[in-house]
Motif scaffolding. Structure first.
Motif, short mmCIF file in Angstrom:
data_model
loop_
_atom_site.label_atom_id
_atom_site.label_comp_id
_atom_site.label_asym_id
_atom_site.label_seq_id
_atom_site.Cartn_x
_atom_site.Cartn_y
_atom_site.Cartn_z
N ALA A 151 -0.62 4.59 -1.73
CA ALA A 151 -0.35 3.74 -2.66
C ALA A 151 0.89 2.81 -2.18
O ALA A 151 1.75 3.21 -1.73
CB ALA A 151 0.06 4.16 -4.04
N ASP A 182 -2.56 1.20 -6.75
CA ASP A 182 -3.84 1.70 -6.02
C ASP A 182 -3.71 2.56 -4.96
O ASP A 182 -3.45 2.26 -3.88
CB ASP A 182 -4.59 0.40 -5.42
N SER A 223 -9.88 4.18 -8.05
CA SER A 223 -9.64 3.02 -7.03
C SER A 223 -11.15 2.61 -6.79
O SER A 223 -12.19 3.58 -6.42
CB SER A 223 -8.86 3.34 -5.84
N TYR A 277 -5.38 8.61 -7.29
CA TYR A 277 -5.88 7.28 -7.97
C TYR A 277 -7.46 7.44 -8.01
O TYR A 277 -8.00 6.60 -7.12
CB TYR A 277 -5.39 6.15 -7.68
N ARG A 332 -11.66 1.89 -3.49
CA ARG A 332 -11.39 2.26 -2.33
C ARG A 332 -12.02 3.77 -2.21
O ARG A 332 -11.54 4.25 -0.87
CB ARG A 332 -10.37 1.83 -1.63
N ASP A 369 -6.47 4.70 -14.74
CA ASP A 369 -6.54 3.53 -15.42
C ASP A 369 -6.33 3.94 -16.92
O ASP A 369 -5.75 3.15 -17.57
CB ASP A 369 -7.68 2.96 -15.18
#
Length: 296
Positions: free
Chosen positions: A224, A194, A271, A268, A273, A169
């Motif tokens: 992603a 993401d 995330s 990432y 997740r 980010d």
């Protein structure tokens, strides 16, 4: 920072540098781990990154059994010092899987190419330069030049190179605005995908290789998706989770070996997740997939 529309000069670079605070220890996080691996592997110092009183030895790790004629694979982490799972993944691959591939693949691991950036959780180096745009003949960027010198005697022997990265980010909130300011350009907002994706070479597309790596990673973390323009970070999606850059033209690390098979991972970590552990495991899975591919 600086004057809009004007590229930074020495004063702005110094102002930016003064804001960079040491937040973690290269000696504890990286060098201590590398020393612990010395009992099982060949560890060599391939250079030093030095800025004033800050001096960072950089090391490469190899199997003790180096067999002529075997495929050679380069693994690089920490080209961007703030991309944590690349460094941790490179070190974990050696610790957990290195012996399994010794005598089958001549692997070389440079786990943390940019130690100054590692300590400051920073993409750029001390001089506000991105090492991953600086892998070019005659480069004066210390981090890039040291790795290129390590690779030079082995050029022509490499079957593959995997360069371990993250997209975070802060790429959108910090780095890209800073890049625009540094270069005197207007900031163009983008989006952060993401999930995990790979970067192939537009001048040497290897879809089967990329798919093999992506398939292994998909068992560990999510891939992603493309955005509504069928892109990831502004690049067309060639296949789910795969984009491509002109590696050599951009001076990217993945271009240094001249290997047939090259890939840049992008995890990432921000995330909802995933977890830091999952990101590191995804990097390890990608490296192992490269080893298995060249063995086939």
């Amino acid at each position: 920072m600086g004057t809009p529309g004007q590229a930074w000069g020495p004063a702005e670079q110094a102002q930016w540098r003064a804001r960079q605070v040491r937040q973690r220890s290269y000696a504890s996080d990286v060098l201590a781990v590398v020393e612990g691996l010395r009992t099982r592997f060949d560890v060599s110092r391939y250079g030093e990154v030095a800025y004033g009183d800050d001096r960072y030895p950089v090391h490469a790790i190899r199997p003790r059994q180096w067999v002529a004629g075997l495929p050679t694979v380069l693994v690089t982490g920490g080209v961007h010092g703030y991309e944590t799972s690349g460094v941790l993944g490179a070190l974990r691959f050696v610790d957990v899987h290195g012996e399994r591939y010794a005598g089958r693949v001549n692997w070389v691991v440079a786990p943390c190419v940019s130690p100054w950036g590692w300590e400051r959780i920073q993409r750029w180096n001390h001089d506000a330069i991105d090492p991953n745009r600086s892998f070019r003949p005659g480069t004066t960027v210390q981090e890039s030049a040291a790795l290129m010198a390590l690779v030079a005697p082995l050029r022509g022997q490499f079957a593959a190179h995997i360069d371990l990265h993250e997209t975070t980010d802060t790429d959108e909130s910090e780095y890209r605005p800073a890049l625009a300011a540094r270069d005197g350009k207007a900031f163009q907002p983008g989006t952060i995908p993401d999930g995990f994706y790979l970067v192939d070479d537009t001048e040497n597309l290897q879809p089967a290789f990329q798919q093999a790596v992506l398939q292994a990673v998909a068992a560990v973390t999510h891939i992603a998706p493309a955005d509504d323009r069928q892109q990831i970070i502004g690049s067309p999606v060639l296949a789910p989770g795969i984009i491509a850059y002109p590696l050599q033209a951009l001076g990217l690390c993945a271009s240094v070996t001249g290997a047939r098979y090259t890939t840049t991972t992008e995890v990432y970590p921000d995330s909802a997740r995933t977890t830091p552990e999952e990101c590191t495991a995804a990097q390890v899975a990608a490296v192992c997939a490269v080893m298995e591919f060249v063995l086939r």
